[in-house]
Design an enzyme around this catalytic site. Structure first.
Site, PDB file in Angstrom:
ATOM      1  NE  ARG A   1      -4.352  -1.551   9.460  1.00 30.61           N
ATOM      2  CZ  ARG A   1      -3.239  -0.903   9.171  1.00 30.61           C
ATOM      3  NH1 ARG A   1      -3.269   0.205   8.489  1.00 30.61           N
ATOM      4  NH2 ARG A   1      -2.071  -1.392   9.537  1.00 30.61           N
TER       5      ARG A   1
ATOM      6  NE  ARG B   1       6.419  -0.650   9.969  1.00 29.44           N
ATOM      7  CZ  ARG B   1       5.274  -0.586   9.306  1.00 29.44           C
ATOM      8  NH1 ARG B   1       5.215  -0.003   8.125  1.00 29.44           N
ATOM      9  NH2 ARG B   1       4.183  -1.116   9.808  1.00 29.44           N
TER      10      ARG B   1
ATOM     11  NE  ARG C   1       2.167  -5.095  11.068  1.00 32.99           N
ATOM     12  CZ  ARG C   1       3.056  -4.853  10.116  1.00 32.99           C
ATOM     13  NH1 ARG C   1       4.221  -5.466  10.145  1.00 32.99           N
ATOM     14  NH2 ARG C   1       2.788  -4.016   9.153  1.00 32.99           N
TER      15      ARG C   1
ATOM     16  CE  LYS D   1      -2.135  -1.165   3.911  1.00 25.53           C
ATOM     17  NZ  LYS D   1      -1.793  -2.568   4.162  1.00 25.53           N
TER      18      LYS D   1
ATOM     19  NE  ARG E   1       7.307  -2.773   5.855  1.00 26.97           N
ATOM     20  CZ  ARG E   1       5.991  -2.621   5.882  1.00 26.97           C
ATOM     21  NH1 ARG E   1       5.372  -2.047   4.873  1.00 26.97           N
ATOM     22  NH2 ARG E   1       5.297  -3.081   6.893  1.00 26.97           N
TER      23      ARG E   1
HETATM   24  P1  AMP Z   1       0.936   0.293   8.753  1.00 28.39           P
HETATM   25  O1  AMP Z   1       2.096   1.194   8.598  1.00 28.39           O
HETATM   26  O2  AMP Z   1      -0.274   0.723   7.963  1.00 28.39           O
HETATM   27  O3  AMP Z   1       1.283  -1.160   8.567  1.00 28.39           O
HETATM   28  O4  AMP Z   1       0.468   0.423  10.296  1.00 28.39           O
HETATM   29  C1  AMP Z   1       1.325   0.080  11.353  1.00 28.39           C
HETATM   30  C2  AMP Z   1       0.546  -0.008  12.637  1.00 28.39           C
HETATM   31  O5  AMP Z   1      -0.063   1.252  12.945  1.00 28.39           O
HETATM   32  C3  AMP Z   1      -0.625  -0.996  12.647  1.00 28.39           C
HETATM   33  O6  AMP Z   1      -0.207  -2.321  12.920  1.00 28.39           O
HETATM   34  C4  AMP Z   1      -1.479  -0.416  13.763  1.00 28.39           C
HETATM   35  O7  AMP Z   1      -0.943  -0.704  15.044  1.00 28.39           O
HETATM   36  C5  AMP Z   1      -1.325   1.073  13.556  1.00 28.39           C
HETATM   37  N1  AMP Z   1      -2.352   1.608  12.617  1.00 28.39           N
HETATM   38  C6  AMP Z   1      -2.145   2.142  11.398  1.00 28.39           C
HETATM   39  N2  AMP Z   1      -3.295   2.534  10.853  1.00 28.39           N
HETATM   40  C7  AMP Z   1      -4.273   2.233  11.753  1.00 28.39           C
HETATM   41  C8  AMP Z   1      -5.687   2.375  11.775  1.00 28.39           C
HETATM   42  N3  AMP Z   1      -6.355   2.923  10.731  1.00 28.39           N
HETATM   43  N4  AMP Z   1      -6.355   1.944  12.860  1.00 28.39           N
HETATM   44  C9  AMP Z   1      -5.708   1.411  13.932  1.00 28.39           C
HETATM   45  N5  AMP Z   1      -4.399   1.228  13.966  1.00 28.39           N
HETATM   46  C10 AMP Z   1      -3.666   1.644  12.902  1.00 28.39           C
END
Ligand code: AMP
Length: 211
Positions: free
Chosen positions: A87, A159, A170, A13, A126
């Site tokens: 989400r 990360r 996740r 994404k 990553r």
């Molecule tokens: P990402 O970078 O999109 O993989 O997000 C990393 C982490 O951020 C996720 O595993 C969640 O802990 C948190 N996160 C990101 N976006 C959301 C969201 N829309 N709702 C809740 N937690 C989020």
């Protein structure tokens, strides 16, 4: 045109959003990036979010909803890509109200599809730049020099939530909370599916047809 980009963690994404920003001058709103910035800045939001993120769990809805509301308001009507938000169905409802309140709508929700077996490899491979946030992948998009960012030369790191022991949580959060959005957006008649397996440019040209 406002779009939602959703799919499992590691599907690409962020990479595809970056191309939409670069080539179509859209504005990316990535809740993951915004939350990581809040953590790095040591803000109250960062403190509240950190434990959930490190554990691979979703951050409470109200925190991310407030964050996105601010960003959308300050977008000033520019076309937006929502990357990592909504989400879950509750967040999708909040988003719908938010954009309606601004006289706008979500035009399309693009679901990036991939074989689950490929995700683990993508996530563990990553690497991100500590300084500018550029993303690389040891398998599919390696940096020119090992452990060094092509863009700004800073160190690349993994990360915390890309470590093998957190990935399972996740993926579970994705299946339990995010996957129901597929049906949600389908019922709204705005769902598109894009095969996310293959080189970045190939995936982008598939995606481009819907934007
Ligand atoms: P990402 O970078 O999109 O993989 O997000 C990393 C982490 O951020 C996720 O595993 C969640 O802990 C948190 N996160 C990101 N976006 C959301 C969201 N829309 N709702 C809740 N937690 C989020």
């Amino acid at each position: 045109m406002n779009i939602v980009l959703f799919g499992p963690p590691g599907v690409g994404k962020g990479t595809q959003s970056a191309l939409l920003v670069e080539r179509l001058n859209m504005l990316q709103i990535s809740t993951g990036d915004l939350l990581r910035k809040a953590i790095a800045a040591g803000s109250e939001l960062g403190k509240q979010a950190k434990g959930f993120m490190d554990a691979g769990a979703l951050v409470p809805d109200q925190l991310v909803i407030n964050l996105v509301a601010q960003e959308i308001k300050s977008a000033g009507g520019r076309s937006v890509i929502l990357d990592g938000f909504p989400r879950n169905v509750q967040q999708a409802g909040a988003l719908s109200e938010m954009v309606q309140g601004l006289g706008q709508k979500i035009d399309r929700a693009i679901f990036l599809v991939i074989d689950e077996a490929l995700l683990f490899k993508r996530l563990t491979g990553r690497r991100v730049c500590e300084k500018c946030g550029a993303t690389f992948n040891l398998e599919t998009q390696p940096p020119k020099k090992a452990d060094q960012c092509d863009r700004c030369g800073s160190a690349l790191v993994q990360r915390k939530d890309d470590k093998a022991e957190v990935i399972g949580s996740r993926l579970k959060a994705y299946k339990d909370s995010t996957l129901p959005l597929h049906e949600y957006f389908q019922k709204k008649g705005i769902l598109a599916e894009v095969d996310a397996d293959g080189p970045v440019e190939e995936v982008f040209s598939r995606l481009r047809k819907f934007v």
